[in-house]
Design a protein around this motif. Structure first.
Motif, PDB file in Angstrom:
ATOM      1  N   LEU A  99      10.253   5.945  -1.669  1.00  0.00           N
ATOM      2  CA  LEU A  99      11.420   4.617  -1.650  1.00  0.00           C
ATOM      3  C   LEU A  99      12.451   5.136  -1.071  1.00  0.00           C
ATOM      4  N   ALA A 100      12.861   6.132  -0.851  1.00  0.00           N
ATOM      5  CA  ALA A 100      13.884   6.154   0.535  1.00  0.00           C
ATOM      6  C   ALA A 100      13.599   6.287   1.901  1.00  0.00           C
ATOM      7  N   ASP A 101      12.366   7.109   1.828  1.00  0.00           N
ATOM      8  CA  ASP A 101      11.762   7.179   2.871  1.00  0.00           C
ATOM      9  C   ASP A 101      11.458   5.855   3.372  1.00  0.00           C
ATOM     10  N   LEU A 102      10.952   4.754   2.864  1.00  0.00           N
ATOM     11  CA  LEU A 102      10.423   3.562   3.027  1.00  0.00           C
ATOM     12  C   LEU A 102      11.134   2.645   3.750  1.00  0.00           C
TER      13      LEU A 102
ATOM     14  N   CYS B  95      10.251 -16.375  -9.841  1.00  0.00           N
ATOM     15  CA  CYS B  95      11.047 -15.931  -8.673  1.00  0.00           C
ATOM     16  C   CYS B  95      11.059 -16.357  -7.607  1.00  0.00           C
ATOM     17  N   SER B  96      12.816 -16.653  -6.599  1.00  0.00           N
ATOM     18  CA  SER B  96      11.833 -17.000  -5.005  1.00  0.00           C
ATOM     19  C   SER B  96      13.198 -16.372  -4.589  1.00  0.00           C
ATOM     20  N   SER B  97      14.444 -15.317  -4.730  1.00  0.00           N
ATOM     21  CA  SER B  97      15.449 -15.064  -4.382  1.00  0.00           C
ATOM     22  C   SER B  97      15.473 -13.772  -3.014  1.00  0.00           C
ATOM     23  N   ARG B  98      14.585 -13.362  -2.219  1.00  0.00           N
ATOM     24  CA  ARG B  98      14.519 -13.159  -1.446  1.00  0.00           C
ATOM     25  C   ARG B  98      15.361 -11.425  -0.979  1.00  0.00           C
ATOM     26  N   ASP B  99      15.037 -10.600  -1.421  1.00  0.00           N
ATOM     27  CA  ASP B  99      16.100  -9.310  -1.106  1.00  0.00           C
ATOM     28  C   ASP B  99      15.393  -8.599  -0.454  1.00  0.00           C
ATOM     29  N   PRO B 100      14.742  -8.389   0.929  1.00  0.00           N
ATOM     30  CA  PRO B 100      14.260  -7.543   2.191  1.00  0.00           C
ATOM     31  C   PRO B 100      14.808  -6.047   2.091  1.00  0.00           C
ATOM     32  N   SER B 101      16.028  -6.373   2.227  1.00  0.00           N
ATOM     33  CA  SER B 101      16.854  -4.693   2.659  1.00  0.00           C
ATOM     34  C   SER B 101      17.309  -3.955   1.628  1.00  0.00           C
ATOM     35  N   LYS B 102      16.433  -2.718   2.196  1.00  0.00           N
ATOM     36  CA  LYS B 102      17.008  -2.224   0.611  1.00  0.00           C
ATOM     37  C   LYS B 102      17.850  -1.147   0.978  1.00  0.00           C
ATOM     38  N   TYR B 103      19.243  -0.983  -0.810  1.00  0.00           N
ATOM     39  CA  TYR B 103      20.158   0.554   0.720  1.00  0.00           C
ATOM     40  C   TYR B 103      20.018   1.721  -0.318  1.00  0.00           C
ATOM     41  N   ARG B 104      20.068   1.242  -2.170  1.00  0.00           N
ATOM     42  CA  ARG B 104      20.567   1.740  -2.699  1.00  0.00           C
ATOM     43  C   ARG B 104      19.774   1.573  -3.955  1.00  0.00           C
ATOM     44  N   MET B 105      19.819   2.608  -4.773  1.00  0.00           N
ATOM     45  CA  MET B 105      18.754   1.852  -6.848  1.00  0.00           C
ATOM     46  C   MET B 105      20.451   2.136  -7.195  1.00  0.00           C
TER      47      MET B 105
ATOM     48  N   ILE C 115      17.120   4.634   3.255  1.00  0.00           N
ATOM     49  CA  ILE C 115      17.582   5.354   2.243  1.00  0.00           C
ATOM     50  C   ILE C 115      18.451   6.926   2.596  1.00  0.00           C
ATOM     51  N   ALA C 116      19.426   7.110   2.607  1.00  0.00           N
ATOM     52  CA  ALA C 116      20.148   8.811   2.946  1.00  0.00           C
ATOM     53  C   ALA C 116      20.121   8.533   1.314  1.00  0.00           C
ATOM     54  N   ILE C 117      19.784   9.816   0.401  1.00  0.00           N
ATOM     55  CA  ILE C 117      19.378   9.946  -0.828  1.00  0.00           C
ATOM     56  C   ILE C 117      21.047  10.553  -0.810  1.00  0.00           C
ATOM     57  N   SER C 118      22.308  10.041  -1.910  1.00  0.00           N
ATOM     58  CA  SER C 118      23.170  10.647  -2.280  1.00  0.00           C
ATOM     59  C   SER C 118      23.783  10.288  -4.263  1.00  0.00           C
ATOM     60  N   SER C 119      24.819  10.792  -4.229  1.00  0.00           N
ATOM     61  CA  SER C 119      25.902   9.723  -5.656  1.00  0.00           C
ATOM     62  C   SER C 119      25.775   8.203  -5.590  1.00  0.00           C
ATOM     63  N   THR C 120      26.417   8.276  -3.790  1.00  0.00           N
ATOM     64  CA  THR C 120      26.267   7.062  -4.102  1.00  0.00           C
ATOM     65  C   THR C 120      24.594   5.467  -3.595  1.00  0.00           C
ATOM     66  N   SER C 121      24.410   6.177  -3.439  1.00  0.00           N
ATOM     67  CA  SER C 121      23.200   5.284  -3.101  1.00  0.00           C
ATOM     68  C   SER C 121      22.215   5.431  -4.233  1.00  0.00           C
TER      69      SER C 121
ATOM     70  N   SER D  88       0.721  -0.838   0.342  1.00  0.00           N
ATOM     71  CA  SER D  88      -0.137  -0.541  -0.050  1.00  0.00           C
ATOM     72  C   SER D  88       0.759   1.329  -0.218  1.00  0.00           C
ATOM     73  N   GLU D  89       1.555   1.163   0.853  1.00  0.00           N
ATOM     74  CA  GLU D  89       3.222   2.414   0.649  1.00  0.00           C
ATOM     75  C   GLU D  89       3.473   2.487  -0.692  1.00  0.00           C
ATOM     76  N   ILE D  90       3.782   1.611  -1.486  1.00  0.00           N
ATOM     77  CA  ILE D  90       4.783   1.721  -2.787  1.00  0.00           C
ATOM     78  C   ILE D  90       2.989   1.998  -3.533  1.00  0.00           C
ATOM     79  N   ALA D  91       2.367   2.184  -3.845  1.00  0.00           N
ATOM     80  CA  ALA D  91       0.774   2.095  -4.589  1.00  0.00           C
ATOM     81  C   ALA D  91       0.563   3.715  -4.994  1.00  0.00           C
ATOM     82  N   ALA D  92       0.795   4.464  -3.105  1.00  0.00           N
ATOM     83  CA  ALA D  92       0.576   5.736  -2.827  1.00  0.00           C
ATOM     84  C   ALA D  92       1.388   6.316  -3.586  1.00  0.00           C
TER      85      ALA D  92
END
Length: 464
Positions: A303-306, A191-201, A309-315, A171-175
């Protein structure tokens, strides 16, 4: 003579026609699937196909693809010139380290088709270290775009009897304005490989035309990724279409397949279209519209708020900015908008344009002139920059190479490298016309010609 749409962002092409064990009884040892960042792939618009494919009897042969990690499958993604156009005959074969065939030519079989878009593939007879593709010369005129690759696909995965397309969109993404997989008719995920911890884009472009129905284009990209490369789903987590609409790709809970060796914790976001300074000219606009940049900036912020993630040129990086990447993705024109995406402050460059229309035939349509014959027409472009265009300052100019004298220069050209200046003052947001005449050379042949905009003495619109 062939016509193609373009200009920096759109080019006009005109022509005059007159990514073990040796084989034994038990078969070769399995190879590792080709990593996403090392997939050998090439893309051609209609003009490049006729320019770069070599005549070979009744066929036109694509430049050879080297596959140093080995390949066992060749796949192709095509856009044809009409919804009901017959699928062109395509064949592929593998080569060994010495360039000798490792099997016969084999026809590609269609695995998916909707309207003008087609995905086809063939498994090679043996492991190849290079691959060849050819298209029947009689069918080549129906091809508006062709992307082909040679890979070791991911192993086939069995689906349960009832396979969900994906988990429900959060729902947060739909919003954030993202439309679900169901909205574009996605296939069931494998797909079956889960990857729940996101820290970059990672930001990408699809290197495809952008002017078709987005849902159909998404289904085509998914089919190409699954059927050709054997991936469990479309590689990206999110995509954005030309109108700024955001789309869910692979469910964000799963590990993506979009930056080889750098997928863990990495959210893949791709712009549908082609936004590089070369090899994209027939698929305008090559400058990403502000609405795409603005809406992806909003998605990145959400997505950074969710995920904290601190938005920067490395993330938040372009595909090509990742360690080990050897790609131009997301293209020069999109790459220069990464700061806008990170900051959420979208300000257009002073000089930028979007394709609107042209009276000359497009690349997929015949354009023939007799020697010496003339044809008057125009290109219409929208000013999406911050500065006003003015006659005598803003010109349509020849490119590839820049400022080269054109064999097609007509009697009304300002100079052999300047077909026309804009027809009046064009403030930001308005559309300007560049009217000029093409004159066929006296010698029959194909004469591709590309154009870009230049603010005389100041800047080429295509420069970052």
């Amino acid at each position: 003579m062939r016509g193609a749409r373009s200009f920096v962002l759109a080019a006009l092409a005109l022509g005059l026609v007159a990514c073990a064990e040796a084989p034994g009884d038990a078969g070769p040892a399995p190879l590792e699937p080709t990593p996403a960042a090392q997939v050998p792939e090439a893309s051609f618009d209609a003009v490049a196909l006729f320019r770069d494919f070599a005549p070979a009897g009744a066929w036109l042969a694509a430049p050879t693809l080297d596959t140093p990690l080995g390949a066992t499958r060749v796949g192709a993604f095509l856009t044809l010139d009409a919804d009901d156009a017959p699928v062109p005959a395509l064949e592929a074969r593998g080569l060994d380290a010495d360039g000798a065939p490792v099997g016969p030519w084999r026809p590609l079989e269609v695995s998916w088709r909707e309207g003008r878009m087609v995905v086809a593939r063939v498994d090679l007879e043996d492991v190849a270290l290079a691959a060849e593709l050819r298209v029947a010369a009689a069918d080549a005129g129906r091809v508006g775009m062709l992307t082909w690759s040679a890979v070791v696909p991911e192993p086939a995965q069995e689906l349960p009897e009832v396979a969900p397309r994906s988990a429900a969109l959060r729902s947060e993404i739909a919003a954030m304005g993202v439309r679900s997989r169901e909205d574009w008719g996605a296939r069931a995920t494998r797909c079956s490989s889960r990857d729940p911890s996101k820290y970059r884009m990672a930001i990408h472009h699809t290197v495809t035309p952008a002017d078709s129905d987005p849902a159909t284009r998404l289904r085509g990209i998914q089919a190409f990724h699954q059927d050709t490369r054997g991936w469990c789903d479309i590689g990206y987590h999110f995509l954005v279409s030309l109108d700024g609409q955001l789309w869910e790709g692979r469910s964000i809970e799963f590990l993506g397949t979009h930056v080889g060796g750098q997928n863990s914790g990495n959210i893949g976001i791709s712009f549908i279209g082609c936004f590089h300074s070369s090899s994209c000219s027939s698929w305008p606009p090559n400058e990403p519209p502000n609405v795409m940049v603005e809406n992806v900036a909003g998605l990145v912020a959400g997505l950074a708020d969710l995920y904290g993630i601190a938005i920067s040129s490395t993330s938040v990086k372009g595909h090509r900015d990742h360690e080990g990447a050897t790609t131009s993705c997301p293209g020069d024109y999109l790459h220069r908008r990464l700061d806008d995406i990170r900051s959420g402050s979208v300000e257009p460059p002073d000089f930028a344009a979007e394709y609107v229309d042209q009276s000359f035939p497009l690349a997929r349509d015949p354009f023939e002139l007799a020697p010496g014959e003339t044809s008057a027409g125009y290109l219409e472009l929208r000013n999406v920059g911050g500065a006003t265009w003015r006659p005598g300052e803003t010109y349509l100019a020849t490119t590839e190479p820049r400022d080269g004298a054109s064999a097609l220069a007509g009697p009304d050209w300002v100079a052999p490298n300047r077909p026309a200046t804009v027809d009046g003052e064009v403030p930001p947001g308005a559309t300007g016309r560049f009217a000029f005449t093409i004159q066929a050379p006296s010698t029959p042949g194909e004469y591709p010609q590309y154009f870009g905009l230049v603010q005389e003495g100041t800047a080429w619109f295509s420069d970052p």
